[in-house]
Structures are given as structure tokens and as C-alpha cells.
Design a protein around this motif. Structure first.
Motif, PDB file in Angstrom:
ATOM      1  N   VAL A 124      37.449  42.625  30.240  1.00 49.72           N
ATOM      2  CA  VAL A 124      37.922  41.798  31.225  1.00 49.72           C
ATOM      3  C   VAL A 124      37.046  40.769  31.378  1.00 49.72           C
ATOM      4  N   ILE A 125      37.644  39.476  31.863  1.00 47.66           N
ATOM      5  CA  ILE A 125      36.489  38.511  32.315  1.00 47.66           C
ATOM      6  C   ILE A 125      36.985  38.165  33.869  1.00 47.66           C
ATOM      7  N   GLU A 126      36.273  38.284  34.793  1.00 47.73           N
ATOM      8  CA  GLU A 126      36.822  37.945  35.993  1.00 47.73           C
ATOM      9  C   GLU A 126      36.165  36.831  36.612  1.00 47.73           C
ATOM     10  N   ASN A 127      37.083  35.936  37.468  1.00 51.92           N
ATOM     11  CA  ASN A 127      36.624  34.835  37.954  1.00 51.92           C
ATOM     12  C   ASN A 127      37.405  34.245  39.094  1.00 51.92           C
ATOM     13  N   VAL A 128      37.049  33.049  39.620  1.00 53.72           N
ATOM     14  CA  VAL A 128      37.665  32.431  40.920  1.00 53.72           C
ATOM     15  C   VAL A 128      38.894  31.639  40.241  1.00 53.72           C
ATOM     16  N   PRO A 129      39.648  31.241  41.421  1.00 54.84           N
ATOM     17  CA  PRO A 129      40.886  30.179  41.164  1.00 54.84           C
ATOM     18  C   PRO A 129      40.123  28.987  40.694  1.00 54.84           C
ATOM     19  N   GLY A 130      40.786  28.125  39.869  1.00 55.05           N
ATOM     20  CA  GLY A 130      40.085  27.139  39.395  1.00 55.05           C
ATOM     21  C   GLY A 130      39.122  27.088  38.316  1.00 55.05           C
ATOM     22  N   SER A 131      38.995  28.276  37.743  1.00 62.13           N
ATOM     23  CA  SER A 131      38.152  28.433  36.716  1.00 62.13           C
ATOM     24  C   SER A 131      38.964  28.621  35.198  1.00 62.13           C
ATOM     25  N   GLU A 132      38.164  28.753  34.400  1.00 64.29           N
ATOM     26  CA  GLU A 132      38.958  28.594  32.902  1.00 64.29           C
ATOM     27  C   GLU A 132      39.073  29.948  32.500  1.00 64.29           C
ATOM     28  N   VAL A 133      39.324  31.060  33.231  1.00 66.06           N
ATOM     29  CA  VAL A 133      39.744  32.297  32.788  1.00 66.06           C
ATOM     30  C   VAL A 133      41.245  32.269  32.748  1.00 66.06           C
ATOM     31  N   ARG A 134      41.705  32.967  31.676  1.00 63.57           N
ATOM     32  CA  ARG A 134      43.442  33.050  31.567  1.00 63.57           C
ATOM     33  C   ARG A 134      43.642  33.978  32.759  1.00 63.57           C
ATOM     34  N   LYS A 135      44.875  33.573  33.296  1.00 58.15           N
ATOM     35  CA  LYS A 135      45.412  33.923  34.490  1.00 58.15           C
ATOM     36  C   LYS A 135      46.150  35.216  34.256  1.00 58.15           C
ATOM     37  N   ASP A 136      45.658  36.449  33.391  1.00 60.23           N
ATOM     38  CA  ASP A 136      46.629  37.360  33.241  1.00 60.23           C
ATOM     39  C   ASP A 136      46.936  38.329  34.497  1.00 60.23           C
ATOM     40  N   VAL A 137      45.771  38.509  35.294  1.00 59.39           N
ATOM     41  CA  VAL A 137      46.058  39.126  36.425  1.00 59.39           C
ATOM     42  C   VAL A 137      45.492  38.543  37.714  1.00 59.39           C
ATOM     43  N   ARG A 138      46.162  38.521  38.877  1.00 59.40           N
ATOM     44  CA  ARG A 138      45.606  37.905  40.105  1.00 59.40           C
ATOM     45  C   ARG A 138      45.422  39.187  41.100  1.00 59.40           C
ATOM     46  N   LEU A 139      44.191  39.440  41.883  1.00 58.35           N
ATOM     47  CA  LEU A 139      44.139  40.361  42.623  1.00 58.35           C
ATOM     48  C   LEU A 139      43.516  39.776  43.954  1.00 58.35           C
ATOM     49  N   CYS A 140      43.920  40.589  44.822  1.00 61.60           N
ATOM     50  CA  CYS A 140      43.784  39.864  46.445  1.00 61.60           C
ATOM     51  C   CYS A 140      43.396  41.277  47.362  1.00 61.60           C
ATOM     52  N   GLY A 141      42.643  41.031  48.416  1.00 59.15           N
ATOM     53  CA  GLY A 141      42.348  41.884  49.243  1.00 59.15           C
ATOM     54  C   GLY A 141      43.495  42.789  49.887  1.00 59.15           C
ATOM     55  N   GLU A 142      44.256  41.658  50.322  1.00 61.46           N
ATOM     56  CA  GLU A 142      45.588  42.304  51.007  1.00 61.46           C
ATOM     57  C   GLU A 142      46.332  43.216  50.166  1.00 61.46           C
ATOM     58  N   GLN A 143      46.386  43.279  49.059  1.00 60.60           N
ATOM     59  CA  GLN A 143      46.920  44.221  47.997  1.00 60.60           C
ATOM     60  C   GLN A 143      46.449  45.542  48.230  1.00 60.60           C
ATOM     61  N   PHE A 144      45.161  45.820  48.848  1.00 64.46           N
ATOM     62  CA  PHE A 144      44.611  47.056  48.802  1.00 64.46           C
ATOM     63  C   PHE A 144      44.193  47.164  50.477  1.00 64.46           C
ATOM     64  N   GLY A 145      44.731  46.681  51.179  1.00 66.54           N
ATOM     65  CA  GLY A 145      44.469  46.905  52.751  1.00 66.54           C
ATOM     66  C   GLY A 145      43.011  46.328  53.307  1.00 66.54           C
ATOM     67  N   LEU A 146      42.475  45.323  52.468  1.00 65.90           N
ATOM     68  CA  LEU A 146      41.100  45.051  52.745  1.00 65.90           C
ATOM     69  C   LEU A 146      41.042  44.060  53.867  1.00 65.90           C
ATOM     70  N   ALA A 147      39.845  43.734  54.692  1.00 66.51           N
ATOM     71  CA  ALA A 147      39.689  42.751  55.487  1.00 66.51           C
ATOM     72  C   ALA A 147      39.414  41.715  54.982  1.00 66.51           C
ATOM     73  N   VAL A 148      39.431  41.382  53.627  1.00 62.12           N
ATOM     74  CA  VAL A 148      38.994  40.016  52.976  1.00 62.12           C
ATOM     75  C   VAL A 148      40.064  39.657  51.862  1.00 62.12           C
ATOM     76  N   LEU A 149      40.097  38.525  51.706  1.00 57.78           N
ATOM     77  CA  LEU A 149      41.425  38.128  50.853  1.00 57.78           C
ATOM     78  C   LEU A 149      40.674  38.008  49.293  1.00 57.78           C
ATOM     79  N   MET A 150      39.712  37.004  49.194  1.00 47.63           N
ATOM     80  CA  MET A 150      38.985  37.126  47.994  1.00 47.63           C
ATOM     81  C   MET A 150      39.928  36.939  46.709  1.00 47.63           C
ATOM     82  N   HIS A 151      40.619  36.038  46.366  1.00 47.04           N
ATOM     83  CA  HIS A 151      41.568  35.904  45.298  1.00 47.04           C
ATOM     84  C   HIS A 151      40.671  35.945  43.908  1.00 47.04           C
ATOM     85  N   ARG A 152      41.046  36.587  42.968  1.00 48.31           N
ATOM     86  CA  ARG A 152      40.180  36.496  41.724  1.00 48.31           C
ATOM     87  C   ARG A 152      41.366  36.806  40.631  1.00 48.31           C
TER      88      ARG A 152
END
Length: 246
Positions: A124-152
């Protein structure tokens, strides 16, 4: 009928799952993989010393060199190259501004991918929006009930899984933006001042309780992200016919 792999049988074949955590920081990713894989051994690699690292073993050194030399020894490899050279702050007019003041950032995703592919192991390679990683999966803190969004974004090498649903955000990220202060259910886990999150708030928002280093906490992945990734990999592994690394 939905296929439900026999996870217990898989773990009996793979345990201890050998995980390489490249560009490890304090081990937010390692904590999530521990929860997903159970009995596993996690080795962190980072160019900087990480006294708060929560994996089993830590190696200070160049992550790409380590992957090339030892990546084939692991069952699964996670890599989080530094994002400073990848996202919007270092592209377009921002890139020109940084160049003008002599600030440069390495672009590590492409060489990291090449090193990972040379191992023949799932990764797995993880990185930020706008990076050159292939966008196979996007995760966000809201998916896990966290108090931070942090799209990766997560690029999956040698395996695949479905994109989970992305629920609607419940409001604003707390703090100043364009000179206006807003309240909201999320904290800004980056920078300082302007209503951005304190150490205690980042720890609570990301689910990290083993470090009080403000900078490292800001950089670390929430463990919930890699727990999800790890469980998705376990579900895919029987289909791929994977066993332990040689």
C-alpha cells in the motif's frame, strides 16, 4: 452468495504476519495493522529517529533502500512517503513561491513504487489529495466517527478491494479560514494557532495515545485507517492465494 473467507484459517497460515511500515513516523499505521492482523511483527523504517514508535522493531535509515534490500522478507508492506513534495502546497504558484525562497521537497512516490514492485510483495502507498498515488481507495475520518477529516488516498499493489462509502461531512473544521472563524465537529490537525488542534485534541481525534509530540501527531495516520486497510487485505488474501513470505 457473498464470499466470506475463513480468516482464522488464513491467519494460521500467515502468523506472525510480517509487516514493513516504511516512512513510519510514530506508528499510527502500525497500530492499525496490529488491530487488523492480530499476531504480527511490525518493523518501522524512517529517516528520522522515532522514539515513540509503537511497532516491534525500528530501523533508522532510508526507506527506499531498506525496501529494496529487505522488502521481499515481509508479507505486507505499507509506505507513507512524506507528503510535503506531493500535495497542492508544492504545485503551481505555490511551487514557484517555494522555489523562489530556496525551499525544495523530494518527490518520493515514484521511486518508492518502483522499490515496492521489485519485492513482489503486496503493498500500500498512502498519500494526500493531489499526490501521484493511484486513487484506489480514499479514506476519511468521518467514515470512522473521528473528529478529524484528513482525506488520504491508498494505492494498492498486488491486491484490490472496493471503495467504502464516503458519508457526508457533518459540518466545518473548527478554526480560521480566509479570516473567518468557524466552529465545527472536526479539528484541524495541522499547524499551530488559529484554532488548530492542541496535542490533547489530536490524540483524541486520531485515536493515538502513546505520543505527545505535536509535530509527529500531526503527521501520523489515524490507526482506524490502516485497520480498515489491513482487514480489507485479509479478505482479499485467500482469493489471491497468498502465503507467508519466504
Amino acid at each position: 452468495m457473498t464470499h466470506r473467507p475463513d480468516i482464522g484459517r488464513l491467519l494460521a497460515l500467515l502468523e506472525p504476519v510480517r509487516v514493513l511500515d516504511a516512512y513510519s513516523c510514530i506508528g499510527g499505521g502500525a497500530k492499525g495493522y496490529r488491530r487488523a492482523f492480530g499476531n504480527c511483527h511490525i518493523t518501522g523504517v524512517d529517516i528520522q529517529a522515532q522514539p515513540d514508535y509503537c511497532g516491534d522493531t525500528f530501523h533508522q535509515g532510508d526507506a527506499i533502500e531498506y525496501i529494496r534490500a529487505h522488502g521481499h522478507e515481509y508479507d505486507f508492506i505499507h509506505a507513507s512517503p512524506p507528503c510535503q513534495g506531493e500535495g497542492a502546497p508544492t504545485k503551481g504558484t505555490n511551487a514557484a513561491r517555494n522555489a523562489a525562497i530556496g525551499r525544495t521537497y523530494p518527490r518520493l512516490i515514484t521511486p518508492t513504487r518502483a522499490a515496492l514492485e521489485s519485492t513482489g510483495r503486496p503493498y500500500v502507498i498512502e498519500n494526500v489529495p493531489g499526490s501521484e498515488v493511484r486513487k484506489d481507495v480514499r479514506l476519511c475520518g468521518e467514515q470512522f466517527g473521528l473528529a478529524v477529516l484528513m482525506h488520504r488516498y491508498f494505492e494498492l499493489g498486488g491486491w484490490t478491494t472496493d471503495q467504502p462509502a464516503h458519508p457526508r461531512h457533518r459540518g466545518y473544521v473548527r478554526g480560521y479560514r480566509h479570516g473567518e472563524y468557524r466552529e465545527g465537529p472536526y479539528v484541524a490537525a495541522y499547524g499551530k494557532g488559529g484554532g488548530k488542534a492542541t496535542v490533547a485534541e489530536i490524540r483524541a481525534a486520531k485515536g493515538i495515545d502513546w505520543s505527545t509530540d505535536h509535530l509527529r501527531l500531526r503527521e501520523a495516520l489515524p490507526p482506524a485507517y490502516t485497520e480498515w486497510i489491513g482487514r480489507a487485505f485479509l479478505a482479499a488474501a485467500p482469493v489471491l492465494g497468498m502465503g507467508a513470505a519466504a
